[in-house]
Each structure stands twice: as C-alpha cells, then as structure tokens.
Design a protein around this motif. Structure first.
Motif, PDB file in Angstrom:
ATOM      1  N   MET A 188      49.662  25.499  57.098  1.00  0.00           N
ATOM      2  CA  MET A 188      49.458  26.989  56.519  1.00  0.00           C
ATOM      3  C   MET A 188      49.879  26.682  55.137  1.00  0.00           C
ATOM      4  O   MET A 188      50.891  26.084  54.543  1.00  0.00           O
ATOM      5  CB  MET A 188      51.010  28.001  57.235  1.00  0.00           C
ATOM      6  N   LYS A 189      49.036  27.392  54.377  1.00  0.00           N
ATOM      7  CA  LYS A 189      49.048  27.246  53.024  1.00  0.00           C
ATOM      8  C   LYS A 189      49.341  28.586  52.226  1.00  0.00           C
ATOM      9  O   LYS A 189      49.078  29.832  52.890  1.00  0.00           O
ATOM     10  CB  LYS A 189      47.601  26.784  52.252  1.00  0.00           C
ATOM     11  N   LYS A 190      49.566  28.664  50.940  1.00  0.00           N
ATOM     12  CA  LYS A 190      49.719  29.986  50.367  1.00  0.00           C
ATOM     13  C   LYS A 190      48.786  30.075  49.295  1.00  0.00           C
ATOM     14  O   LYS A 190      48.014  29.115  48.802  1.00  0.00           O
ATOM     15  CB  LYS A 190      51.033  29.910  49.349  1.00  0.00           C
ATOM     16  N   PHE A 191      47.852  31.399  49.461  1.00  0.00           N
ATOM     17  CA  PHE A 191      46.892  31.691  48.609  1.00  0.00           C
ATOM     18  C   PHE A 191      47.188  32.724  47.868  1.00  0.00           C
ATOM     19  O   PHE A 191      47.807  33.638  48.156  1.00  0.00           O
ATOM     20  CB  PHE A 191      45.655  31.859  49.577  1.00  0.00           C
ATOM     21  N   ILE A 192      46.574  32.670  46.604  1.00  0.00           N
ATOM     22  CA  ILE A 192      46.397  34.151  45.850  1.00  0.00           C
ATOM     23  C   ILE A 192      45.062  34.698  45.551  1.00  0.00           C
ATOM     24  O   ILE A 192      44.109  33.766  45.088  1.00  0.00           O
ATOM     25  CB  ILE A 192      47.266  33.818  44.229  1.00  0.00           C
ATOM     26  N   GLU A 214      42.554  48.021  31.892  1.00  0.00           N
ATOM     27  CA  GLU A 214      42.060  48.749  30.410  1.00  0.00           C
ATOM     28  C   GLU A 214      40.836  49.533  30.815  1.00  0.00           C
ATOM     29  O   GLU A 214      40.475  50.292  29.875  1.00  0.00           O
ATOM     30  CB  GLU A 214      41.852  47.320  29.659  1.00  0.00           C
ATOM     31  N   HIS A 215      40.126  49.335  32.119  1.00  0.00           N
ATOM     32  CA  HIS A 215      38.855  50.165  32.180  1.00  0.00           C
ATOM     33  C   HIS A 215      39.130  51.189  33.199  1.00  0.00           C
ATOM     34  O   HIS A 215      39.574  50.957  34.514  1.00  0.00           O
ATOM     35  CB  HIS A 215      37.758  48.997  32.666  1.00  0.00           C
ATOM     36  N   PRO A 216      39.022  52.415  32.947  1.00  0.00           N
ATOM     37  CA  PRO A 216      39.509  53.584  33.829  1.00  0.00           C
ATOM     38  C   PRO A 216      38.736  53.531  35.262  1.00  0.00           C
ATOM     39  O   PRO A 216      39.222  53.806  36.168  1.00  0.00           O
ATOM     40  CB  PRO A 216      39.038  54.781  33.340  1.00  0.00           C
ATOM     41  N   GLU A 217      37.610  52.895  35.267  1.00  0.00           N
ATOM     42  CA  GLU A 217      36.977  52.732  36.450  1.00  0.00           C
ATOM     43  C   GLU A 217      37.543  51.790  37.551  1.00  0.00           C
ATOM     44  O   GLU A 217      37.277  51.802  38.786  1.00  0.00           O
ATOM     45  CB  GLU A 217      35.382  52.259  36.260  1.00  0.00           C
ATOM     46  N   PHE A 218      38.047  50.719  37.116  1.00  0.00           N
ATOM     47  CA  PHE A 218      38.575  49.674  38.006  1.00  0.00           C
ATOM     48  C   PHE A 218      40.168  49.513  37.992  1.00  0.00           C
ATOM     49  O   PHE A 218      41.043  49.872  37.267  1.00  0.00           O
ATOM     50  CB  PHE A 218      38.205  48.260  37.403  1.00  0.00           C
ATOM     51  N   SER A 219      40.594  49.272  39.356  1.00  0.00           N
ATOM     52  CA  SER A 219      41.807  48.900  39.563  1.00  0.00           C
ATOM     53  C   SER A 219      42.069  47.151  39.822  1.00  0.00           C
ATOM     54  O   SER A 219      40.980  46.752  39.975  1.00  0.00           O
ATOM     55  CB  SER A 219      42.700  49.569  40.791  1.00  0.00           C
ATOM     56  N   ARG A 220      43.209  46.738  39.719  1.00  0.00           N
ATOM     57  CA  ARG A 220      42.935  45.223  39.881  1.00  0.00           C
ATOM     58  C   ARG A 220      43.937  44.982  40.912  1.00  0.00           C
ATOM     59  O   ARG A 220      45.290  45.530  40.807  1.00  0.00           O
ATOM     60  CB  ARG A 220      43.578  44.538  38.521  1.00  0.00           C
ATOM     61  N   MET A 221      43.605  44.132  41.772  1.00  0.00           N
ATOM     62  CA  MET A 221      44.654  43.808  43.179  1.00  0.00           C
ATOM     63  C   MET A 221      44.907  42.192  43.186  1.00  0.00           C
ATOM     64  O   MET A 221      43.851  41.466  42.643  1.00  0.00           O
ATOM     65  CB  MET A 221      44.055  44.284  44.308  1.00  0.00           C
ATOM     66  N   THR A 222      46.196  41.887  43.349  1.00  0.00           N
ATOM     67  CA  THR A 222      46.578  40.698  43.401  1.00  0.00           C
ATOM     68  C   THR A 222      47.029  40.556  44.956  1.00  0.00           C
ATOM     69  O   THR A 222      48.006  41.499  45.328  1.00  0.00           O
ATOM     70  CB  THR A 222      47.799  39.907  42.359  1.00  0.00           C
ATOM     71  N   ILE A 223      46.542  39.816  45.745  1.00  0.00           N
ATOM     72  CA  ILE A 223      47.010  39.433  47.056  1.00  0.00           C
ATOM     73  C   ILE A 223      47.626  38.207  47.237  1.00  0.00           C
ATOM     74  O   ILE A 223      46.933  37.178  46.814  1.00  0.00           O
ATOM     75  CB  ILE A 223      45.687  39.944  48.309  1.00  0.00           C
ATOM     76  N   THR A 224      48.691  38.136  47.759  1.00  0.00           N
ATOM     77  CA  THR A 224      48.996  36.631  48.254  1.00  0.00           C
ATOM     78  C   THR A 224      49.187  36.666  49.892  1.00  0.00           C
ATOM     79  O   THR A 224      49.621  37.562  50.436  1.00  0.00           O
ATOM     80  CB  THR A 224      50.646  36.386  47.628  1.00  0.00           C
ATOM     81  N   MET A 225      48.800  35.433  50.129  1.00  0.00           N
ATOM     82  CA  MET A 225      48.790  35.330  51.925  1.00  0.00           C
ATOM     83  C   MET A 225      49.121  33.733  52.313  1.00  0.00           C
ATOM     84  O   MET A 225      49.046  33.155  51.373  1.00  0.00           O
ATOM     85  CB  MET A 225      47.346  35.566  52.435  1.00  0.00           C
ATOM     86  N   THR A 226      49.425  33.754  53.644  1.00  0.00           N
ATOM     87  CA  THR A 226      49.705  32.454  54.060  1.00  0.00           C
ATOM     88  C   THR A 226      48.475  32.480  55.122  1.00  0.00           C
ATOM     89  O   THR A 226      48.625  33.396  56.157  1.00  0.00           O
ATOM     90  CB  THR A 226      51.118  32.557  54.645  1.00  0.00           C
ATOM     91  N   GLY A 227      48.076  31.091  55.156  1.00  0.00           N
ATOM     92  CA  GLY A 227      46.993  30.996  56.150  1.00  0.00           C
ATOM     93  C   GLY A 227      46.450  29.554  56.079  1.00  0.00           C
ATOM     94  O   GLY A 227      47.008  28.831  55.377  1.00  0.00           O
TER      95      GLY A 227
END
Lengths: 551, 165
Positions: B1-5, B40-53
C-alpha cells in the motif's frame, strides 16, 4: 414562454419525437406544454413510471437516439430509479426529466418531495436540479450532449415547479457538437497491428460498444482480414449478423460451448467495446493466462479495470477498427480455422435435449422462423433471456433489447413498447412468468397504443434461474422459487384488452405464433415449459473453462 | 500500500463534493483526507485528496474522476514535485508543572500558541503531515483534550499548475 414550454420546445429542438411518462402534481405544467404541442411531439402514457423509464431505454436501444422519460416529483421520480440504473449499467442514452416542488419548499420534506438528484447520483452520467429558468434550455441541451457522447448513459434533470412556471423568452439553438473522439496515436495503431500479425489464433470479442457505435461492418471486415472468429458478450450479441459463419455466439457464464472453447484456445483476444464483466470472464485471476489482450474502448476507465490488457486503446471502436483494417493485409490462418472447425464439430456431438413437449429452444426457434431479420427482440431477465441469447439468430445490430448489466426482471415489456415505438416494427418480447409478473401492468400501455407486440411467455411456474442455482449449488432447497400462483395468462391478457393464447405443444405454438404475427395489437402466448429445464452450458460463478457444465 | 496525493479542479457548485465523495464510496475507494476550497477563479474549486492504496486504485480513481462532468482537471501530484501542508489545532492539558515543557516543544516544532488558559494550551501548527503526526504523538503524554486537522493541501513547485482543460 414558460419553463414548462421551454422544456418541451427544447426536447423538440433536440429531435425528440416520442416521450414516455406519467403526469403528476409537480409535472402538470410540463404536461400542459405537451398538450399544446400534441401535433409536434408524441407522449406515451405508461401504467407506471418504471415502465416509462424502461420504454425510453428500449426506444434508445432500438433507434440509437436518446430516449426521453418524464415523471413527477417524489414517487414519480423514485419509480424511475430502476430504469435509470438499468440504462446506466448498459450505457444507454436516456434523458429523464422530473418535476419537483417549488424551490421555496425544497428541503422541507414537502408533499411528494424527494432529493432525486441525490438519489440518482451514483446511477447517472450526470444530473441537474435547475433552479434558474434562464439556464433551463441550455441545461437540457447539455444533457442530450452528455447522454450521447463518448460512452452514452442516462442524464436526469430535476425542474422545480416555480422554474416551470417562470416566463422568459426562448430561442432555438443548433444542437451542441459532441466531444470529439479521442485521437489514437500511430504508435498504438502500429502496436495493435503488430500484435494481430504476430497472433496465430486471434479471437474477436464484441461488446455493447460495437452496437452503440454501429461498428458491426468494421468488425466483420476485421474478422475477414485476419481470419478470426467472433464471440460476443450478451450486450454485443447482435453486433454482427449471426448468418456470418465467423459469428460464434455468446461467451461467458452461459455462453455457447464453441464460443467459449474457441476463445480459450486463442492467443490474442481483440476485445472491442467490452468491460470484462464478471458474468463474461468468470474467475478474473485465471482469465486467458496465455493470451494477449488488445482492448479498445471509448471509456479510459474500462482499460485495466477488470482485466489487464497487453495493449489498451482509448477510442471509438468504429474508427479505430477502420484505421486498423486499413493497415492490415488479408491473412489466412488455416490451422486456426481447422481448430475452430474441430471444436464446432465436437459441439455438434453434444446431444440436444429432445422432448415432445415445448423446450425453450423450440420456443425460440418457432418465433425466429416467423420473425423478420429486423424484428426487435426484447427479453426480460432470467433463464428465458439466456435461452434467447444462446439460440436466437440475430441479424440486425439493434434487434436485441435486453437488460445486461443490471439484470432487471420486469425490464422487458416496457422496453418492448419503446422498441416497437422506435421501429414501427412488430416486436417480440420473450419473458418468463417471474419477470412478466413484475411489470405486466404495461400490457395496458401496449393495448392503448395498439402496439403489435408478441409476448412469448415461457411459463414454468418457477423462478427458473434461481431454482437452477438451487438445484446445482443448494441441494435442491427450492426456497421461494416455486410460484404456485395459478395466474391464467390468457384471461389476464384478455382482461387487459389484448389477445391471449396458450401453447402446450410444439404444433400448438406454431399455430399461436402464426396467428400472433398476423394480429394488430399485443398478443400474449402462454407457453408451458418444464420447470427443470436448465440453462446450459454453464460456468459456475467465479469458475473457469475447466468448470464448464455441459449437461 | 502506498500513499498518493491527487489534485483536482472542479466546478464551484453545490453538490459537487457529494458527487465526488459518493463516487469514492460507491467504488469502494478509501480516502485519507479530502480538502476543498474556492480558488482565485470563482468558477472553480480546488480539491486535494490523499489516499492509501495500490497503483490500480490510484489509476481507477483518476480515470473515474475524469469521467465526472464537474471535474475539469485531475492528476496525481508526486511528492517530490510539490509542496504539501496541513494544519492542526491541538488543545493539550497543561498545568503549572507541564506548561513550560509543552511550550518548549511547540517552539522546537515552530508552532504557535494561540490560546492559553490555566489548565490547557491551544497550539496551531502547520507543516507536512509527518511533522504534525510526530508532534501529536509527543503531546499524547501531556493529554490531548481535542484536536482538529485540516487535511493536506498541495501545490506544484515552480510554474507547473493544474490548468482548466
């Protein structure tokens, strides 16, 4: 123009000729808009919203166009859920429009309010709740584009009542262009050619993607060029005419012996528009250990999802195969054809179960003899579905209308209505007494629409597929699979205003089929078959070729 | 299992988070953290997901995310090409005897004391998750009253960025 008018005008603009649905409190405005445009769009009222959803699905399968279904909020919307999931699992383009309570009442557990966008999120390609009437038309346009493009699928648009009432100007717009197909690199094409040329025993495995992209011609050409046999998943079964001697039939759990056996001898599987479902592969870890796999699919997520491919190409199967064909030289593989012939000869020695009674295959054969190559063949789900898949000589690409991924009992009648509306052809529904019992209320729709649907009911008094598993894997514990219902399907058909007939023997069936194919409206033929008829061959779940049960 | 971003740009609308987290649940992917915020752009949100797999999970997650209509850009962010930060607020039991020691530790870890009471300290700390975890481990001895972590946010180093496709 009101939001409700805009909905129907935009549907017409998108080329919709027929919609299926059921009115209700939060859809009244939409139905008023339909009423005013009765000369430009046909609405088919079903008995239940589920039937409408399956009809839209069947319509899309038979025509290749987007099927449209309309329902009211709350129970109207939730009744669509099975139909939407069914379309999602089989990648069928359907647009579902639901009314909802006015925006001011959303979230207050109002009468007939459900969060249908939330409920359907995992079973749609995309969905919307349109709360701003100025975005309504463009949302519907985008929904059609999403439903059709790439790997097709259902899209749901929820429209609160105040948005249906709001009044704004409307202008038609040209249909949105679909996302262009992924570009396939020369490197990938050359690698594919190299794999094919290096193969001694290539095998083409066709799935629903071939039907969806109308790529049957290209597949036949490829088979000719490389001298390969063609096997099908159930969804791809009608991809090429079965009169083509290269067509072997269905593979998988209940596949044809020759189709499965020849596949197991192959050294290269050319998998076209398939997703390697567990019903098609059996034990994934023991899947074709000695063969290379060339997988072509429009959905990148399908590559290496269930089965790792040697080479995966993301693209439209039609254009990718055409490009491959152009680069291939015709090659004969006589040793491979020889092996194929030997297996086919061996298959012919498997004794076919003979009986003076009606056997399932006899039922299928009798109907096939009366039907045209273009006749849409709808099925429900269960043993009868597998018998049809194994036996019916499909000739036209969109002639099989069957629930593959979701395996929805009760799909058939609604779907047959949709297919019949789409093609204006006499349509056959093969069903069982279990499946038919689920949604037979749609007989009312078939009657009201005067649709020439021949309903061939394989009546064995049991839930045959589950019973078969109970026979084989559960020590004949027939838990809740013996129906003991005493339903008289002939009288039932007549009560609905359809024709009903009964066939106990092959000759009676021939007579019934003859009459049914000369009738105007829907006909139910109640065919008695033995409850211990099994679907064979069978690879038990999670099994391999070595576990094949033939008799 | 590894960690990914995994970094993503998604449309800034209600329901998008449900759609994305629902897909993870439905397909049986486990995520360790998910952070979403406006850009900075009202149309977009930014997501960061970390996962193990395994690599398979990462590939499937990215491919399935790419199919969602609300997702504009998604890709794996490799640890040595990015800066990752997480913030933790941690409330530690502290009396006259232990307070000074905790403050020394907080100082060594370059964190801030943001609230001070007779029997507790509230510490704010930013850094890579591993640093946060080391500090949390250390604080267990003194008695953690409660803590709250933000989850990981990541940006590429240099001029590389997640672009709208």
């Amino acid at each position: 123009m009101t939001g409700a008018d805009i909905i129907i005008e935009t549907l017409i603009e998108q080329g919709t000729e027929v919609v299926f649905g059921y009115p209700g409190g939060q859809a009244i405005n939409i139905y008023d808009a339909i009423y005013k445009r009765a000369d430009r769009i046909k609405h088919v009222l079903t008995a239940h919203e589920q039937g409408a959803a399956h009809a839209a699905d069947g319509y899309a399968r038979a025509s290749g166009k987007v099927g449209v279904v309309i329902a009211t909020s709350g129970p109207g919307a939730t009744n669509l859920v099975t139909g939407i999931a069914n379309a999602y699992l089989d990648s069928i383009p359907v647009v579902a429009i639901t009314g909802n309570v006015p925006c001011s009442l959303i979230g207050r557990d109002s009468f007939q309010e459900v969060d249908i966008v939330g409920i359907t999120m995992p079973i749609v390609k995309h969905n919307y709740c349109v709360k701003d009437v100025t975005k309504l038309a463009d949302t519907i346009r985008e929904a059609f584009k999403i439903a059709k493009e790439g790997r097709p699928g259902p899209v749901l648009i929820d429209v609160p009542k105040d948005v249906q009432i709001a009044d704004i100007p409307f202008e038609n717009k040209p249909i949105l262009p679909e996302k262009p197909d992924p570009i396939v690199s020369e490197t990938d094409l050359n690698a594919a050619i190299e794999m094919i040329n290096a193969s001694k025993r290539p095998y083409i495995y066709c799935g629903g993607g071939v039907v969806s992209k109308d790529a049957g011609k290209e597949v036949e050409e490829l088979a000719e060029l490389i001298d390969a046999p063609v096997g099908f998943s159930m969804m791809g079964l009608a991809a090429i005419p079965h009169s083509n001697p290269r067509a072997l039939g269905m593979i998988g759990m209940h596949g044809k012996y020759s189709a499965i056996k020849i596949k197991s001898k192959s050294d290269l599987i050319i998998a076209l528009g398939v997703r390697f479902s567990d019903r098609a592969t059996g034990n994934k870890n023991a899947y074709m250990p000695n063969a290379k796999i060339l997988h072509i699919d429009i959905d990148p997520a399908e590559l290496d999802k269930n089965i790792n491919s040697t080479l995966g190409i993301v693209g439209n199967v039609k254009s990718v195969i055409a490009a491959i064909n152009k680069r291939l030289e015709k090659t004969e593989r006589p040793y491979w054809q020889n092996e194929i012939e030997n297996i086919k000869a061996l298959e012919r020695t498997i004794p076919e179960h003979k009986s003076d009674m009606l056997t399932p295959y006899k039922v299928v054969d009798t109907v096939a003899a009366a039907a045209k190559p273009t006749t849409p063949i709808a099925t429900d789900v269960g043993q009868h579905q597998m018998w049809v898949a194994q036996r019916y000589p499909f000739e036209g690409a969109r002639t099989l209308i069957s629930s593959g991924g979701l395996g929805t009992m009760g799909f058939g009648l609604g779907a047959a209505i949709g297919a019949c509306m789409a093609t204006n052809e006499r349509t056959v529904l093969f069903t069982g007494d279990g499946s038919f019992g689920m949604n037979l209320n749609e007989l009312a729709t078939a009657v009201s629409q005067k649709l020439p649907i021949v309903i061939v009911l394989m009546n064995n008094g049991v839930l045959g597929m589950v019973r078969q598993w109970q026979t084989m894997f559960f020590n004949k514990h027939y838990s809740q699979t013996t129906l003991e219902r005493k339903t008289d399907f002939v009288k039932l058909a007549e009560a609905f205003g359809a024709k009903g007939m009964r066939a106990n023997t092959p000759s009676e069936l021939e007579e019934c089929v003859k009459k049914a194919f000369a009738s105007d409206g829907p006909v139910v033929i109640d065919c008695y078959i033995d409850k211990d008829e099994r679907v064979l061959p069978m690879i038990p779940p999670g099994g391999t070729m070595d576990d094949l049960v033939v008799e | 299992m590894k960690k990914f971003i995994i970094g993503m740009l998604v449309s800034n609308q209600s329901g998008v988070l449900t759609r994305i987290s629902g897909m993870f649940g439905r397909r049986g992917f486990n995520i360790d953290s998910l952070v979403v915020g406006v850009t900075e752009h009202p149309e977009f949100s930014r997501m960061t997901i970390t996962m193990t797999g395994e690599d398979y999970d990462r590939d499937q997650i990215i491919k399935q995310l790419e199919k969602l209509h609300d997702v504009y850009e998604v890709r794996e962010m490799l640890a040595d090409e990015i800066v990752s930060r997480e913030l933790v607020l941690i409330k530690v039991a502290a009396d006259r005897k232990t307070r000074q020691e905790i403050m020394t530790a907080a100082n060594v870890f370059r964190s801030k004391i943001v609230d001070f009471s007779t029997d507790s300290l509230l510490i704010e700390m930013t850094g890579e998750s591993s640093k946060l975890e080391a500090f949390i481990e250390l604080m267990k001895d003194y008695g953690i009253i409660e803590l709250c972590r933000t989850g990981v946010v990541s940006l590429d180093r240099g001029a590389t960025c997640l672009k709208n496709k």
